[in-house]
Write a protein that holds these residues in place. Structure first.
Motif, mmCIF file in Angstrom:
data_model
loop_
_atom_site.group_PDB
_atom_site.id
_atom_site.type_symbol
_atom_site.label_atom_id
_atom_site.label_comp_id
_atom_site.label_asym_id
_atom_site.label_seq_id
_atom_site.Cartn_x
_atom_site.Cartn_y
_atom_site.Cartn_z
ATOM 1 N N CYS A 101 42.697 31.432 39.508
ATOM 2 C CA CYS A 101 42.029 32.590 40.101
ATOM 3 C C CYS A 101 40.580 32.728 39.654
ATOM 4 C CB CYS A 101 42.784 33.872 39.754
ATOM 5 S SG CYS A 101 42.588 34.406 38.031
ATOM 6 N N GLY A 102 39.863 33.601 40.361
ATOM 7 C CA GLY A 102 38.558 34.120 39.981
ATOM 8 C C GLY A 102 38.622 35.626 40.135
ATOM 9 N N ALA A 103 37.549 36.360 39.846
ATOM 10 C CA ALA A 103 37.585 37.820 39.921
ATOM 11 C C ALA A 103 36.359 38.342 40.659
ATOM 12 C CB ALA A 103 37.644 38.424 38.520
ATOM 13 N N ILE A 104 36.573 39.369 41.493
ATOM 14 C CA ILE A 104 35.502 39.909 42.329
ATOM 15 C C ILE A 104 35.482 41.430 42.240
ATOM 16 C CG2 ILE A 104 36.926 40.126 44.418
ATOM 17 C CD1 ILE A 104 34.482 39.195 46.028
ATOM 18 N N ASP A 105 34.304 42.005 42.392
ATOM 19 C CA ASP A 105 34.168 43.461 42.492
ATOM 20 C C ASP A 105 32.754 43.781 42.950
ATOM 21 O OD1 ASP A 105 34.880 46.085 42.485
ATOM 22 O OD2 ASP A 105 35.223 46.256 40.330
ATOM 23 N N GLY A 106 32.527 45.051 43.231
ATOM 24 C CA GLY A 106 31.198 45.510 43.616
ATOM 25 C C GLY A 106 30.758 46.655 42.744
ATOM 26 N N ARG A 157 34.231 46.338 53.833
ATOM 27 C CA ARG A 157 33.292 45.945 54.896
ATOM 28 C C ARG A 157 32.204 45.040 54.343
ATOM 29 N NH1 ARG A 157 29.095 49.850 58.204
ATOM 30 N NH2 ARG A 157 28.233 48.221 59.546
ATOM 31 N N ASN A 158 31.691 45.401 53.198
ATOM 32 C CA ASN A 158 30.680 44.572 52.536
ATOM 33 C C ASN A 158 31.228 43.164 52.312
ATOM 34 O OD1 ASN A 158 28.515 43.631 51.018
ATOM 35 N ND2 ASN A 158 29.126 44.710 49.165
ATOM 36 N N VAL A 189 42.990 31.749 44.145
ATOM 37 C CA VAL A 189 42.819 33.101 44.686
ATOM 38 C C VAL A 189 41.727 33.834 43.916
ATOM 39 C CG1 VAL A 189 45.230 33.246 45.414
ATOM 40 C CG2 VAL A 189 44.568 34.105 43.152
ATOM 41 N N ILE A 190 41.276 34.946 44.474
ATOM 42 C CA ILE A 190 40.384 35.837 43.748
ATOM 43 C C ILE A 190 41.094 37.170 43.574
ATOM 44 C CG2 ILE A 190 38.256 34.706 44.459
ATOM 45 C CD1 ILE A 190 37.859 36.820 46.566
ATOM 46 N N LEU A 191 40.777 37.866 42.492
ATOM 47 C CA LEU A 191 41.427 39.124 42.145
ATOM 48 C C LEU A 191 40.479 40.277 42.415
ATOM 49 C CD1 LEU A 191 42.898 38.024 38.692
ATOM 50 C CD2 LEU A 191 43.874 37.679 40.988
ATOM 51 N N GLY A 192 40.962 41.284 43.152
ATOM 52 C CA GLY A 192 40.112 42.421 43.503
ATOM 53 C C GLY A 192 40.802 43.746 43.255
ATOM 54 N N VAL A 193 40.071 44.818 43.494
ATOM 55 C CA VAL A 193 40.600 46.174 43.361
ATOM 56 C C VAL A 193 41.330 46.543 44.650
ATOM 57 C CG1 VAL A 193 38.818 46.905 41.737
ATOM 58 C CG2 VAL A 193 38.407 47.116 44.194
ATOM 59 N N PRO A 194 42.081 47.663 44.656
ATOM 60 C CA PRO A 194 42.828 48.049 45.862
ATOM 61 C C PRO A 194 41.973 48.229 47.114
ATOM 62 C CG PRO A 194 43.649 49.261 43.974
ATOM 63 C CD PRO A 194 42.446 48.512 43.504
ATOM 64 N N ALA A 195 40.667 48.445 46.964
ATOM 65 C CA ALA A 195 39.799 48.626 48.131
ATOM 66 C C ALA A 195 39.680 47.359 48.970
ATOM 67 C CB ALA A 195 38.408 49.072 47.679
ATOM 68 N N TYR A 196 39.932 46.209 48.360
ATOM 69 C CA TYR A 196 39.834 44.949 49.089
ATOM 70 C C TYR A 196 41.100 44.691 49.896
ATOM 71 C CZ TYR A 196 35.608 43.653 46.546
ATOM 72 O OH TYR A 196 34.333 43.618 46.056
ATOM 73 N N PRO A 197 41.000 43.903 50.968
ATOM 74 C CA PRO A 197 42.192 43.590 51.764
ATOM 75 C C PRO A 197 43.084 42.580 51.045
ATOM 76 C CG PRO A 197 40.300 42.358 52.597
ATOM 77 C CD PRO A 197 39.775 43.287 51.529
ATOM 78 N N LEU A 198 44.380 42.686 51.278
ATOM 79 C CA LEU A 198 45.319 41.708 50.734
ATOM 80 C C LEU A 198 45.347 40.500 51.665
ATOM 81 C CD1 LEU A 198 47.505 41.009 48.629
ATOM 82 C CD2 LEU A 198 49.176 42.090 50.168
ATOM 83 N N LEU A 199 45.032 39.330 51.117
ATOM 84 C CA LEU A 199 44.945 38.104 51.908
ATOM 85 C C LEU A 199 45.647 36.977 51.160
ATOM 86 C CD1 LEU A 199 41.162 38.456 52.819
ATOM 87 C CD2 LEU A 199 43.073 38.746 54.408
ATOM 88 N N PRO A 200 45.961 35.873 51.833
ATOM 89 C CA PRO A 200 46.620 34.767 51.129
ATOM 90 C C PRO A 200 45.843 34.258 49.931
ATOM 91 C CG PRO A 200 46.746 34.439 53.504
ATOM 92 C CD PRO A 200 45.842 35.608 53.284
ATOM 93 N N TRP A 201 44.507 34.436 49.957
ATOM 94 C CA TRP A 201 43.667 33.968 48.860
ATOM 95 C C TRP A 201 43.006 35.113 48.099
ATOM 96 C CZ3 TRP A 201 39.151 35.983 50.497
ATOM 97 C CH2 TRP A 201 38.921 36.047 51.881
ATOM 98 N N LEU A 202 43.470 36.351 48.317
ATOM 99 C CA LEU A 202 42.933 37.507 47.595
ATOM 100 C C LEU A 202 44.088 38.390 47.148
ATOM 101 C CD1 LEU A 202 39.801 39.601 48.608
ATOM 102 C CD2 LEU A 202 41.729 40.583 47.393
ATOM 103 N N MET A 203 44.241 38.537 45.859
ATOM 104 C CA MET A 203 45.291 39.362 45.291
ATOM 105 C C MET A 203 44.723 40.690 44.798
ATOM 106 S SD MET A 203 48.124 37.498 45.451
ATOM 107 C CE MET A 203 47.503 37.039 47.088
ATOM 108 N N LYS A 204 45.504 41.760 44.977
ATOM 109 C CA LYS A 204 45.114 43.062 44.446
ATOM 110 C C LYS A 204 46.346 43.744 43.870
ATOM 111 C CE LYS A 204 45.507 45.658 48.806
ATOM 112 N NZ LYS A 204 44.760 46.546 49.739
ATOM 113 N N PRO A 205 46.181 44.819 43.101
ATOM 114 C CA PRO A 205 47.335 45.419 42.409
ATOM 115 C C PRO A 205 48.343 46.041 43.376
ATOM 116 C CG PRO A 205 45.242 46.161 41.462
ATOM 117 C CD PRO A 205 44.913 45.476 42.739
ATOM 118 N N TYR A 206 49.603 46.099 42.932
ATOM 119 C CA TYR A 206 50.612 46.885 43.636
ATOM 120 C C TYR A 206 50.265 48.368 43.476
ATOM 121 C CZ TYR A 206 53.788 42.871 44.009
ATOM 122 O OH TYR A 206 54.357 41.656 44.318
ATOM 123 N N THR A 207 50.641 49.161 44.462
ATOM 124 C CA THR A 207 50.473 50.613 44.378
ATOM 125 C C THR A 207 51.826 51.279 44.620
ATOM 126 O OG1 THR A 207 49.875 50.708 46.735
ATOM 127 C CG2 THR A 207 48.071 50.531 45.149
ATOM 128 N N GLY A 208 51.888 52.573 44.376
ATOM 129 C CA GLY A 208 53.129 53.301 44.596
ATOM 130 C C GLY A 208 54.084 53.146 43.427
#
Length: 238
Positions: A101-106, A157-158, A189-208
């Motif tokens: 993985c790698g990690a992404i944010d804004g 969107r960004n 894959v890259i790791l993002g915050v919940p604001a990012y879309p869930l994609l085959p190559w982008l993982m984000k945390p579970y919610t709920g």
């Protein structure tokens, strides 16, 4: 900035900034252009104040800042912000608990209110900003950046309008390298915050509501993704 660093920067930008003298006036030296730009970028001084510091007009300050910024982008950006050794990055994140993985944010970079469409630059925290999106390695070094969207624009969107998204979607950014987790084949894959879309190559945390396995997943993802937060902290503390 140390003098040696300043002189090295001037040398690297020399060909891009060298100007010819004219009959009307002598051209600014590369050293003076770089000094003017660095002073303006490092302080809140207005163009007139910076001009007084260097004995030039405010329009000259504006020109110098733009030319130096463009030269840095054209000449140095691809040397400094680079993906580097992918395997070392993947191994580094794997040692932290999340493989391949790698990690992404804004983050929001504060700016003065622009004259045109100023309301588009007001972010959710109520101040004027532009969005900086970065992908980082396991040590918090920027490997990809995207800058320029108004602060009002949502992170998703960004991201979807960035060159990085296009490359990841086509599968051309990372090497075609997969690992098997359980019975699932997993790409880089890259790791993002919940604001990012869930994609085959982008993982984000579970919610709920979370069970133990999902909490463990979120913990490992967050531990690796926090590298981006620390990178932003280092950037803004300078």
């Amino acid at each position: 900035m140390h003098k040696a660093t300043f002189l090295e920067l001037c040398e690297l930008l020399f060909l891009a900034l060298k100007c010819r003298n004219t009959r009307m006036r002598a051209a600014l030296t590369v050293e003076k252009q770089v000094a003017i730009a660095l002073w303006k970028l490092a302080t809140l001084d207005c163009y007139r104040s910076v001009g007084n510091q260097f004995g030039v007009g405010k329009s000259t300050v504006g020109t110098a800042v733009n030319q130096v910024a463009n030269a840095i982008t054209d000449v140095l950006l691809s040397r400094v912000v680079t993906l580097g050794n992918v395997q070392v990055i993947l191994d580094g994140f794997a040692a932290m608990g999340f493989p391949d993985c790698g990690a992404i944010d804004g983050t929001h970079i504060p700016i003065l209110a622009p004259d045109h469409l100023a309301n588009q630059y007001v972010n959710r925290k109520g101040y004027f900003s532009m969005v900086l999106q970065t992908l980082v390695d396991h040590k918090g070094r920027f490997t990809n950046i995207n800058m320029g969207w108004p602060g009002k624009v949502h992170d998703a969107r960004n991201f979807k309008n960035s060159r990085l998204y296009e490359q990841l979607q086509k599968g051309t950014y990372f090497p075609d390298q997969k690992i098997t987790v359980g019975d699932v084949e997993m790409p880089v894959v890259i790791l993002g915050v919940p604001a990012y879309p869930l994609l085959p190559w982008l993982m984000k945390p579970y919610t709920g509501s979370l069970d133990g396995s999902k909490e463990q997943f979120n913990y490992r993802l967050s531990k690796c993704r926090m590298v981006v937060e620390r990178a932003f902290g280092h950037l803004k503390s300078r």
